[in-house]
Design an enzyme around this catalytic site. Structure first.
Site, mmCIF file in Angstrom:
data_model
loop_
_atom_site.group_PDB
_atom_site.id
_atom_site.type_symbol
_atom_site.label_atom_id
_atom_site.label_comp_id
_atom_site.label_asym_id
_atom_site.label_seq_id
_atom_site.Cartn_x
_atom_site.Cartn_y
_atom_site.Cartn_z
ATOM 1 N N ARG A 1 -31.592 -30.161 8.907
ATOM 2 C CA ARG A 1 -31.281 -31.595 8.924
ATOM 3 C C ARG A 1 -32.533 -32.370 8.536
ATOM 4 N NH1 ARG A 1 -26.850 -32.128 13.100
ATOM 5 N NH2 ARG A 1 -25.391 -30.644 12.170
ATOM 6 N N GLU B 1 -33.665 -35.221 8.943
ATOM 7 C CA GLU B 1 -33.689 -36.505 9.656
ATOM 8 C C GLU B 1 -35.121 -36.817 10.022
ATOM 9 O OE1 GLU B 1 -30.002 -36.067 12.321
ATOM 10 O OE2 GLU B 1 -31.333 -37.490 13.311
ATOM 11 N N ARG C 1 -36.024 -34.259 21.027
ATOM 12 C CA ARG C 1 -34.893 -33.342 20.957
ATOM 13 C C ARG C 1 -34.390 -33.091 19.549
ATOM 14 N NH1 ARG C 1 -29.722 -36.420 23.154
ATOM 15 N NH2 ARG C 1 -29.503 -37.875 21.450
ATOM 16 N N HIS C 2 -35.204 -33.452 18.535
ATOM 17 C CA HIS C 2 -34.778 -33.204 17.162
ATOM 18 C C HIS C 2 -35.737 -32.280 16.450
ATOM 19 C CE1 HIS C 2 -32.290 -36.894 17.649
ATOM 20 N NE2 HIS C 2 -31.494 -36.214 16.864
ATOM 21 N N GLU D 1 -26.199 -34.845 24.756
ATOM 22 C CA GLU D 1 -25.112 -34.235 24.005
ATOM 23 C C GLU D 1 -25.543 -32.895 23.422
ATOM 24 O OE1 GLU D 1 -23.737 -36.555 20.619
ATOM 25 O OE2 GLU D 1 -23.536 -34.580 19.668
ATOM 26 N N SER E 1 -20.565 -31.459 19.429
ATOM 27 C CA SER E 1 -19.644 -32.462 18.954
ATOM 28 C C SER E 1 -18.546 -31.697 18.251
ATOM 29 C CB SER E 1 -20.372 -33.365 17.966
ATOM 30 O OG SER E 1 -19.848 -34.636 18.005
ATOM 31 N N ARG F 1 -31.592 -26.531 21.911
ATOM 32 C CA ARG F 1 -31.287 -27.637 22.810
ATOM 33 C C ARG F 1 -30.626 -27.131 24.078
ATOM 34 N NH1 ARG F 1 -28.602 -33.292 20.835
ATOM 35 N NH2 ARG F 1 -30.348 -33.427 19.395
#
Lengths: 327, 530
Positions: free
Chosen positions: B302, B304, B310-311, B453, B456, B504
């Site tokens: 990813r 991002e 947490r990323h 979370e 998903s 995670r």
């Protein structure tokens, strides 16, 4: 001699006072008071305001009939109750068919409003969480739950907390089979979530923001009972019910052998005076005492009144959820 | 020369000679000292050569190049117990610490999470020189040791093997470590609070990550990654037992799967390609290819630019997809049961590791319910509303709201893991199946651990027509997802699934606060090595 006769077109004409009056009509206003009363008796007030005595007689007859009807209804209600009181000598099959026709409606009267007890409905399921220790299953609550299910649409779920490793399968199914609609939580009025957990004392949580947790089986039973029917309005009777509930949980269930014997004697003498512990009606006191009496030991030495009362409790049919745990 | 000049010169000469004298004196002293040292050394050497009866019982042997195949059995440190008392054993371990005290040298030998005290003492087996040698072995060197196991009266609190100690007879250095270590292991394992209180050093995260090879040797890191391995194994085993098939999906793909914003581009011969953001498309294609229930474990990329706790830009994704009969709750039940089996497996088999991690990073034990608690989005809104948070019906949960909701759920139900069902349709991707009875909602769900979370998921749209409509509604270029839509044109079963991130899940299970602690060689916008 008249030429031809024609039937008068407008009937009930009053005789006019010739030659001064051309025609008279009945007084349409009548007396103020009389015209405001029920539509059933339409008043034909005469011009001078008096009520026709014939109508009066009719009204009196109607009242009499209605009164007789109400009396009959009360008598039938009374009879229905006697069928399910301790004096009845029925076997379980008959009474169970009766109980399938919602005994809660006959045994628990009184209007309860979920909104006043549980807070405003915010469009989501209102879920009551009960944390219980699998070593001490709360029988009274299981019985209350089954009665609640007859009154409301209840979504019941049972969970096992990670603090407990092994729970016997009958405890997992103690709230009955999974409801067919359980995938749509919103469709239910009330939720009961039972969690088997390693807790020292039974605990109930509902609204974390507005309510502190309720501890102890007696207190949780009182809360759940109020969802079915309000406590008796007579303060003395309410206190009597409360004292029996406390005696059941503290002295019958957890007390020593001497205390249990003393409670059984008290039960015996109370049941000699009235069919149920709190008078003429089945109440939370009977529910709690029944569960605790049977949980605390074999019924070998129970006095006669208590045995008779135990049988009539069973006749009511509420206690089937507790049966598997009483062996 | 004038008189003054002569006088000056003689003065200078005198001064020079004074200086010269001083210089000479100093040089003489220096020479004397040197001579003394040399003679002492010579004497020492002589002495050591004379007295060293244990010369062949220690030293640095030639590098192990597989010169010979020894039948020697090396005992593991974790197996050292009073049962082995008085046995003579060989073992290979690292020198954790060494401390000389007169005629003795105390060593702590470490092997992964376990360590044991060892002792070299001057006696009939060991000479003074051997003790000196042992004291000078650099930390982290790997040694082969022959020793006898001895029971101790008083428990050795500072070691994992508390009931025994080793009395060394032979010690050889197999691989020597440099003297200066970039970080000290005791510092790396010290809890942050303790470091501040006692003024001792702790190591900050960047240093640890730059020297990951050494940081991974600490007991805490060993425990974390063993637990992570356990999570992976439990995931695979539970799903295999449920009849799932493991698949491998391609990571170099031609079109961005989830919208195009956060993909890495790679050059692919004459064109370019992307690194897969998730195995979503391929999982679904497998379902359409009649594999019924599949899972895959693989990297997820990813791009991002989020520098949060947490990323990561690359992490390990554990993804599940399954066809169901009539209701997507069958999928939720399957996924939650898998998670519960993982939690139970960790609770029952990895207590040692959990306690080791808690020594450095204390946290509450992880609690869960079986079957898993499932709440609906409207219930969550009601709970937040009661707590004073105003949110719209169709609004997504922000991170602080998610955390608050996690706390509220924890207070009411006492669980750290739950499912939130029936999310609003507006905040979900285009391939989510809308709710049949209420157009505002969808058949989608999120799962939370400790209020954050982790998964998903949703029922996917399995009808090509509806999928096209939903894509157009979300203004997605249909050309780019043509092959995706095509896979549903030839009969597709109703299906759903979801994916979790391994790092995670481990981080949240152990109650850690930064995902880099559970990623062996983490990748984030600022880190590409080691």
């Amino acid at each position: 001699m008249s030429m031809y006769q024609v039937n008068p077109v407008c009937g009930s004409l009053l005789k006019p006072d010739l030659p001064t009056c051309m025609y008279t009509l009945p007084n349409i206003h009548g007396q103020q008071g009389n015209s405001c009363t029920s539509d059933l008796c339409s008043e034909h007030a005469l011009q001078n305001g008096e009520v026709d005595p014939a109508v009066k007689a009719l009204e009196a007859r109607q009242d009499e009939i209605l009164r007789k009807l109400y009396d009959l209804k009360a008598a039938v209600d009374g009879l229905a109750k006697t069928v399910t009181t301790p004096d009845a000598d029925l076997d379980l099959t008959v009474s169970s068919s009766l109980s399938s026709q919602s005994p809660s409606s006959t045994t628990f009267t009184g209007v309860t409003n979920l909104d006043t007890l549980l807070g405003k409905d915010l469009g989501a399921l209102r879920d009551i969480v009960i944390n219980a220790n699998p070593a001490q299953p709360p029988l009274t609550l299981m019985v209350l739950h089954s009665v609640l299910c007859q009154r409301y649409r209840v979504l019941s779920t049972v969970h096992v907390h990670s603090s407990v490793s092994n729970v016997p399968p009958q405890l997992l199914s103690c709230l009955g089979p999974r409801h067919a609609d359980s995938y749509a939580r919103q469709m239910f009025q009330l939720g009961v979530t039972l969690i088997w957990k390693d807790v020292p004392k039974l605990q109930m949580k509902f609204s974390v923001q507005n309510m502190c947790p309720i501890e102890g089986e007696a207190n949780v039973a009182r809360f759940l009972f109020k969802l079915l029917s309000p406590y008796p309005s007579d303060a003395a009777l309410a206190t009597l019910v409360d004292s029996w509930v406390d005696m059941a949980f503290f002295q019958l269930a957890e007390g020593s052998a001497k205390e249990r014997a003393a409670v059984l004697r008290a039960l015996n003498s109370a049941l000699g005076r009235s069919p149920w512990l709190a008078g003429q009606e089945f109440s939370l006191a009977d529910m709690a005492c029944y569960c605790c009496v049977l949980q605390s030991g074999p019924a070998s030495s129970t006095p006669s009144n208590v045995q008779r009362w135990l049988k009539s409790c069973e006749n009511l049919g509420h206690f089937s959820p507790a049966k598997p745990f009483l062996q | 020369m004038t008189k003054d000049e002569v006088q000056g010169a003689t003065e200078e000469e005198q001064a020079q000679s004074k200086k010269g004298l001083k210089k000479q004196q100093k040089e003489a002293e220096k020479a004397a000292k040197k001579a003394e040292k040399q003679s002492k050394l010579a004497a020492d050497q002589q002495g050591s050569e004379e007295d060293d009866f244990a010369k062949d019982r220690y030293g640095v042997p030639p590098m192990v190049q597989s010169q010979q195949k020894l039948d020697r059995v090396l005992v593991r440190v974790e197996d050292l117990s009073p049962e082995k008392a008085d046995q003579l054993i060989w073992l290979r371990a690292r020198v954790h610490t060494s401390r000389a005290k007169g005629k003795q040298c105390f060593l702590v030998l470490r092997q992964q999470q376990f360590n044991v005290q060892a002792l070299v003492a001057v006696g009939d087996r060991a000479s003074k020189q051997m003790v000196k040698f042992a004291a000078n072995i650099t930390k982290e060197s790997i040694v082969d040791v022959e020793a006898s196991v001895r029971k101790v009266e008083q428990k050795i609190e500072s070691c994992t093997q508390q009931d025994v100690e080793l009395h060394i007879e032979r010690i050889f250095v197999i691989s020597q470590s440099e003297a200066r270590l970039p970080l000290q292991l005791e510092d790396a394992v010290r809890p942050d609070g303790e470091g501040e209180e006692e003024g001792r050093a702790t190591v900050n995260q960047d240093t640890k990550l730059d020297n990951r090879v050494i940081d991974l040797r600490t007991t805490t890191s060993q425990a974390i990654f063993r637990l992570q391995s356990g999570v992976c194994k439990l995931f695979r085993d539970t799903l295999t037992n449920k009849g799932f098939v493991e698949i491998q999906t391609p990571k170099i793909i031609s079109a961005a799967s989830e919208g195009g914003a956060n993909v890495f581009t790679v050059s692919y011969f004459k064109t370019s390609a992307y690194l897969a953001q998730s195995p979503q498309l391929y999982k679904q294609m497998c379902i359409c290819a009649d594999f019924d229930k599949v899972f895959c474990v693989g990297p997820v990329f990813r791009a991002e630019d989020s520098n949060t706790h947490r990323h990561l830009t690359e992490f390990v994704g554990l993804d599940i997809e399954m066809a169901f009969s009539y209701h997507y709750h069958e999928v939720i039940d399957s996924i939650t049961d898998t998670m519960v089996q993982i939690f139970k497996g960790l609770r029952d088999n990895f207590q040692t590791e959990i306690l080791t991690v808690n020594k450095q990073y204390p946290s509450e034990p992880f609690k869960f319910l079986e079957p898993t608690l499932r709440l609906e989005y409207t219930e969550a809104l009601a709970m937040l509303h009661q707590a004073g948070v105003e949110m719209g019906d169709e609004e997504d949960l922000s991170t602080p709201n998610e955390k608050l909701l996690g706390r509220l759920v924890k207070e009411k139900y006492d669980t750290d893991f739950y499912v939130l069902d029936k999310y609003p349709l507006a905040v979900r991707p285009f391939y989510t199946m809308p709710d049949p009875n209420n157009a505002k909602y969808s058949n989608s769900y999120d799962m939370f651990m400790r209020g954050e979370e982790i998964l998903s998921g949703a029922q996917r749209v399995h009808d090509a027509q509806l999928l096209t409509e939903r894509a157009m509604h979300h203004q997605i270029d249909l050309e780019k997802i043509k092959s995706y839509i095509d896979s549903f044109r030839y009969g597709a079963p109703p299906h759903g699934g979801g994916g979790i991130g391994l790092e995670r899940v481990c981080m949240l299970y152990l109650g850690l606060h930064n995902i880099r602690q559970t990623s062996m060689f983490p990748r984030d916008p600022k880190r590409l090595t080691p």
